[in-house]
Design an enzyme around this catalytic site. Structure first.
Site, mmCIF file in Angstrom:
data_model
loop_
_atom_site.group_PDB
_atom_site.id
_atom_site.type_symbol
_atom_site.label_atom_id
_atom_site.label_comp_id
_atom_site.label_asym_id
_atom_site.label_seq_id
_atom_site.Cartn_x
_atom_site.Cartn_y
_atom_site.Cartn_z
ATOM 1 N N VAL A 34 5.121 3.358 5.035
ATOM 2 C CA VAL A 34 5.325 3.787 3.718
ATOM 3 C C VAL A 34 6.246 2.757 2.703
ATOM 4 O O VAL A 34 6.507 2.861 1.659
ATOM 5 C CB VAL A 34 6.715 5.023 3.325
ATOM 6 C CG1 VAL A 34 6.062 6.110 4.251
ATOM 7 C CG2 VAL A 34 7.900 4.507 4.413
ATOM 8 N N LYS A 35 6.434 1.623 3.255
ATOM 9 C CA LYS A 35 6.869 0.453 2.521
ATOM 10 C C LYS A 35 5.764 -0.306 1.811
ATOM 11 O O LYS A 35 4.677 0.192 1.997
ATOM 12 C CB LYS A 35 7.739 -0.607 3.536
ATOM 13 C CG LYS A 35 8.650 0.241 4.258
ATOM 14 C CD LYS A 35 9.795 0.604 3.569
ATOM 15 C CE LYS A 35 10.886 1.567 4.213
ATOM 16 N NZ LYS A 35 11.314 1.192 5.359
ATOM 17 N N HIS A 36 6.264 -1.411 0.947
ATOM 18 C CA HIS A 36 5.325 -2.160 0.060
ATOM 19 C C HIS A 36 3.951 -2.821 0.639
ATOM 20 O O HIS A 36 2.841 -2.772 0.194
ATOM 21 C CB HIS A 36 6.054 -3.083 -0.808
ATOM 22 C CG HIS A 36 7.126 -2.587 -1.631
ATOM 23 N ND1 HIS A 36 8.262 -1.941 -1.177
ATOM 24 C CD2 HIS A 36 7.041 -2.487 -2.899
ATOM 25 C CE1 HIS A 36 8.852 -1.604 -2.167
ATOM 26 N NE2 HIS A 36 7.910 -1.825 -3.316
#
Ligand SMILES: *Cc1c(COP(=O)(O)O)cnc(C)c1O
Length: 402
Positions: free
Chosen positions: A201-203
């Site tokens: 879910v991170k960049h």
């Protein structure tokens, strides 16, 4: 409707048709063909782990955030623990952190025998309040661990100044903030050590993975030892037998694989595009939700450019006829994958059992928690997805407005 007004759409939670047919997650990874290609090449190579791609990803990452060193880990949580170890935190020491975060930001102190101490957050950014931090510093404090909540950098200058004054190490949990800037400086180049996560879910993602960036060679060396059993792989070989290596401290196997590293390297090439997409979505939310009187938008200080990991709004519950849980359930029923970030860490059962009830300890964080809802935000989100969220929120808020 008896008054002749057009019937408002029936809420899905009451049996009406949902705004979307399929659930929209709050976060999601984005994998392109070039990522797949890069991973396949590694799978067919001689190195699946601890090979050339680890070093290459670390060097590219350090360059991207403007730090001298980047040391990769098997997760952001392992990276946090490594940073706490590198700061020489020991049993009995204390670390001051935010309660409004994922529990890993505090657990990393517990792993190394230290005690997390929670300081309250600022009401606008929901990042650590430097004045509250100052009040929590004791003779046992060893580290300050600010969290860049939602991708908005913490007040780093004030936190670094407090650390200098008391001889503390600053570990910035920048898991939300890859690509953010603070007073013109890139997150990852400001604190003594900055920690990133590559959870999907991170960049950018490596499946599971994390990174610590630092400018100090002694931290980089301790981080590398810690992630690999405490082993020093390059002792003076001329004076030793050729098979010789030495374990010099107690470490773990927290290494990132070559498979993950090549994926991370490939993803990193699209960081700017991902950031631009997230910033555009946040702006679109600001515009679309700004007219709803029951919603308090996330606030951005003038001296930062956030990276927008999540888009957390606060509900003006006084202007609604339903509580937060009802609004949340109603949005989920419309197939909008809302979340709440976060339950204050010290309210979790484990923390209550271990440290007693701290209810009321950080009133700003607790008040924020009672009102927060995060809306979906990820770089692969389409305009249509965004319209669905806005439509669902307008529908739900209208149904529960006074
Ligand atoms: C994602 C995250 C971490 C680390 O998570 P991992 O899943 O271990 O990579 C730590 N702190 C915060 C605030 C996070 O959001």
């Amino acid at each position: 409707m008896s008054n002749g007004a057009p019937a408002a759409a029936e809420l899905a939670i009451n049996g009406g048709a949902p705004v979307r047919d399929r659930p929209l997650p709050y976060g999601h990874h984005c994998i392109e063909d070039e990522d797949v290609q890069a991973v396949v090449e590694v799978l067919r190579s001689d190195w699946l782990t601890t090979g050339p791609n680890v070093r290459e990803f670390e060097e590219a990452f350090a360059a991207a955030v403007g730090a001298r060193y980047a040391v990769s880990f098997s997760s952001g949580t392992a990276a946090l623990q490594g940073a706490v170890f590198a700061a020489d935190v020991r049993a009995g020491d204390e670390g001051v952190t935010s309660p409004l975060t994922f529990c890993a930001s505090a657990n990393c102190l517990l792993y190394q025998g230290a005690t997390p101490v929670f300081a309250d957050v600022c009401d606008d950014t929901l990042t650590l309040d430097p004045d509250a931090v100052a009040r929590r510093i004791t003779l046992r404090t060893k580290v300050l661990l600010p969290v860049d909540y939602a991708g908005h950098p913490a007040e780093m200058d004030a936190i670094m100044t407090a650390a200098d004054r008391h001889g503390l190490v600053v570990i910035e949990d920048a898991s939300h903030a890859l690509g953010a800037t603070y007073r013109g400086r890139r997150v990852g180049s400001i604190a003594h050590m900055s920690v990133f996560s590559f959870h999907p879910v991170k960049h950018i993602t490596t499946g599971e993975g994390g990174m610590v960036t630092t400018d100090r060679p002694e931290y980089a060396q301790r981080l590398r030892r810690f992630r690999s059993h405490g082993i020093e792989y390059a002792p003076d070989r001329r004076r030793r037998e050729p098979w010789y290596y030495e374990m010099v401290c107690l470490g773990y196997n927290y290494r990132l694989t070559d498979i993950g590293s090549v994926l991370g390297r490939s993803q990193l090439r699209r960081l700017d595009a991902n950031l631009a997409a997230r910033r555009k979505l946040a702006k679109a939310y600001d515009v679309a939700l700004g007219t709803l009187p029951a919603i308090r938008l996330p606030e951005v200080r003038g001296d930062v450019e956030p990276a927008w990991h999540i888009y957390p709004v606060r509900l003006w519950l006084e202007r609604l006829t339903a509580d937060r849980a009802t609004i949340f359930r109603a949005l989920r029923a419309e197939n909008i994958g809302v979340q709440v970030h976060y339950i204050p860490v010290y309210l979790h059962p484990y923390y209550r059992r271990r440290f007693g009830s701290l209810q009321g300890h950080c009133p700003v964080a607790e008040e924020a928690y009672s009102r927060l809802i995060s809306f979906p935000l990820f770089h692969g989100m389409t305009d249509r997805d965004l319209e669905d969220v806005v439509q669902a929120l307008a529908k739900v808020v209208r149904a529960y407005s006074q």
